[in-house]
Scaffold this motif. Sequence first.
Motif, PDB file in Angstrom:
ATOM      1  N   CYS A 168     -82.116 -29.657  55.600  1.00 21.46           N
ATOM      2  CA  CYS A 168     -82.353 -29.845  54.164  1.00 21.46           C
ATOM      3  C   CYS A 168     -81.429 -30.915  53.603  1.00 21.46           C
ATOM      4  N   ALA A 169     -80.184 -30.932  54.074  1.00 23.31           N
ATOM      5  CA  ALA A 169     -79.240 -31.965  53.642  1.00 23.31           C
ATOM      6  C   ALA A 169     -79.741 -33.346  54.065  1.00 23.31           C
ATOM      7  N   ARG A 170     -80.267 -33.419  55.295  1.00 22.00           N
ATOM      8  CA  ARG A 170     -80.826 -34.695  55.775  1.00 22.00           C
ATOM      9  C   ARG A 170     -82.013 -35.116  54.904  1.00 22.00           C
ATOM     10  N   LEU A 171     -82.849 -34.153  54.539  1.00 17.82           N
ATOM     11  CA  LEU A 171     -84.007 -34.445  53.702  1.00 17.82           C
ATOM     12  C   LEU A 171     -83.568 -34.989  52.339  1.00 17.82           C
ATOM     13  N   LEU A 204     -84.380 -24.741  47.891  1.00 17.39           N
ATOM     14  CA  LEU A 204     -85.409 -25.133  48.845  1.00 17.39           C
ATOM     15  C   LEU A 204     -85.753 -23.933  49.715  1.00 17.39           C
ATOM     16  N   THR A 205     -87.031 -23.633  49.850  1.00 15.97           N
ATOM     17  CA  THR A 205     -87.441 -22.496  50.661  1.00 15.97           C
ATOM     18  C   THR A 205     -88.688 -22.813  51.462  1.00 15.97           C
ATOM     19  N   THR A 206     -88.815 -22.185  52.615  1.00 19.09           N
ATOM     20  CA  THR A 206     -90.033 -22.299  53.418  1.00 19.09           C
ATOM     21  C   THR A 206     -91.115 -21.360  52.896  1.00 19.09           C
ATOM     22  N   GLY A 207     -90.747 -20.479  51.993  1.00 19.27           N
ATOM     23  CA  GLY A 207     -91.696 -19.522  51.431  1.00 19.27           C
ATOM     24  C   GLY A 207     -92.233 -19.990  50.092  1.00 19.27           C
ATOM     25  N   SER A 208     -92.227 -19.100  49.135  1.00 13.85           N
ATOM     26  CA  SER A 208     -92.752 -19.405  47.806  1.00 13.85           C
ATOM     27  C   SER A 208     -91.823 -18.816  46.759  1.00 13.85           C
ATOM     28  N   LYS A 215     -94.176 -27.965  48.689  1.00 10.69           N
ATOM     29  CA  LYS A 215     -93.447 -29.156  48.269  1.00 10.69           C
ATOM     30  C   LYS A 215     -92.508 -29.641  49.369  1.00 10.69           C
ATOM     31  N   LEU A 216     -91.952 -28.696  50.133  1.00 16.93           N
ATOM     32  CA  LEU A 216     -91.058 -29.050  51.226  1.00 16.93           C
ATOM     33  C   LEU A 216     -91.802 -29.896  52.256  1.00 16.93           C
ATOM     34  N   VAL A 217     -93.028 -29.485  52.584  1.00 10.57           N
ATOM     35  CA  VAL A 217     -93.838 -30.246  53.539  1.00 10.57           C
ATOM     36  C   VAL A 217     -94.100 -31.652  53.011  1.00 10.57           C
ATOM     37  N   SER A 218     -94.467 -31.757  51.736  1.00  9.97           N
ATOM     38  CA  SER A 218     -94.759 -33.082  51.169  1.00  9.97           C
ATOM     39  C   SER A 218     -93.512 -33.967  51.173  1.00  9.97           C
ATOM     40  N   MET A 219     -92.333 -33.373  51.002  1.00  5.85           N
ATOM     41  CA  MET A 219     -91.102 -34.153  51.035  1.00  5.85           C
ATOM     42  C   MET A 219     -90.810 -34.668  52.437  1.00  5.85           C
ATOM     43  N   PHE A 220     -91.057 -33.831  53.455  1.00  6.94           N
ATOM     44  CA  PHE A 220     -90.886 -34.275  54.842  1.00  6.94           C
ATOM     45  C   PHE A 220     -91.865 -35.399  55.152  1.00  6.94           C
ATOM     46  N   GLU A 221     -93.083 -35.286  54.637  1.00 11.37           N
ATOM     47  CA  GLU A 221     -94.096 -36.330  54.853  1.00 11.37           C
ATOM     48  C   GLU A 221     -93.666 -37.637  54.191  1.00 11.37           C
ATOM     49  N   ARG A 222     -93.219 -37.531  52.952  1.00 10.39           N
ATOM     50  CA  ARG A 222     -92.834 -38.732  52.208  1.00 10.39           C
ATOM     51  C   ARG A 222     -91.662 -39.442  52.884  1.00 10.39           C
ATOM     52  N   ALA A 242     -98.461 -26.129  58.103  1.00 12.82           N
ATOM     53  CA  ALA A 242     -98.187 -24.753  58.526  1.00 12.82           C
ATOM     54  C   ALA A 242     -97.302 -24.741  59.766  1.00 12.82           C
ATOM     55  N   ILE A 243     -97.567 -25.666  60.691  1.00 11.27           N
ATOM     56  CA  ILE A 243     -96.747 -25.752  61.903  1.00 11.27           C
ATOM     57  C   ILE A 243     -95.319 -26.131  61.554  1.00 11.27           C
ATOM     58  N   LEU A 244     -95.172 -27.107  60.663  1.00 14.09           N
ATOM     59  CA  LEU A 244     -93.837 -27.540  60.252  1.00 14.09           C
ATOM     60  C   LEU A 244     -93.052 -26.391  59.640  1.00 14.09           C
ATOM     61  N   LEU A 245     -93.704 -25.615  58.760  1.00 14.52           N
ATOM     62  CA  LEU A 245     -93.014 -24.494  58.123  1.00 14.52           C
ATOM     63  C   LEU A 245     -92.618 -23.432  59.148  1.00 14.52           C
TER      64      LEU A 245
END
Length: 289
Positions: free
Chosen positions: A156-159, A228-232, A256-263, A138-141
């Motif tokens: 997002c390009a970096r991701l 890619l979105t921070t929402g839904s 999914k965005l959070v999980s991608m940053f984690e991965r 939640a903080i990341l978003l």
Amino acid sequence: MARQRAEFAKWLGPVLDALRALGGSGKPREVCDYVAEHMSVPSAILDATLKSGQTRFYNQVHWARQYLVWEGLLDGSTHGVWTLTKSGYEAKLDETAARKIVAKWVKIHADARKSAVSPAESSEDPSTVEPDEEEHGAILLEILKKVTPEGFERVCARLLRESGFERVTVTGRPRDGGIDGFGLLQLNPFVSFRVLFQCKRYKGSVSRAEVGDFRNAMIGRADKGIILTTGSFSSDARAEAEREGAPPVELVDGEKLVSMFERARLGVKEKTVFEVDHAFFANFMGSET
């Protein structure tokens, strides 16, 4: 707990049913989608969001999962994958049984607070907050929602680069049909895909029309599109992205965005923490009635 404060209780049984149907384990999105489809959850409920931008339905299903973990019906040791325990495989919960489980654990937590077994817990309505395990998400978003539009496109390009894409470029051109950049995904030495992407810093849901407009802009220019979105995404938007016969559009929502940053270990740091195992102490609390 008042009935309206345990609205998520109705999803405990369906979560168990979904995981059994999925073979005993599943990703959170798989479980939520299965429950939504087989319980015929109306679009109005699927599309409703909290202040954080997370869908209310998704939030409630996560709270149902948390109570199932406390009850020993789900394995809580692996984040990102929900897994049935042996007891979970065998358990059949109707809403009455589910509410008894919720009431039981509310009482256990209340007793734990009084006896200082655990730190004071939030008194907020569980249906309006996110489980503790997702606090960093939640903080990341929230941070991503506050960066500039150009900054969000660049991160997002970096991701995408960190996720295996090559030649990733942010176009930065206005009036380009919503295309924010492109990249190349090399599957093997012989096969590659050109991919166009769009970045949306949203709190709410991306609509079906927006998915359709993006697809129209990418036709003839790429093999695949990514939003890619921070929402839904609304349920209609997901249906549009998967429409048969149309060029595929991959949808990356906040979860999914959070999980991608984690991965990718991008913008987040892994750490080991301990939390009190309430299920362990429940055996020493005496009567639960």
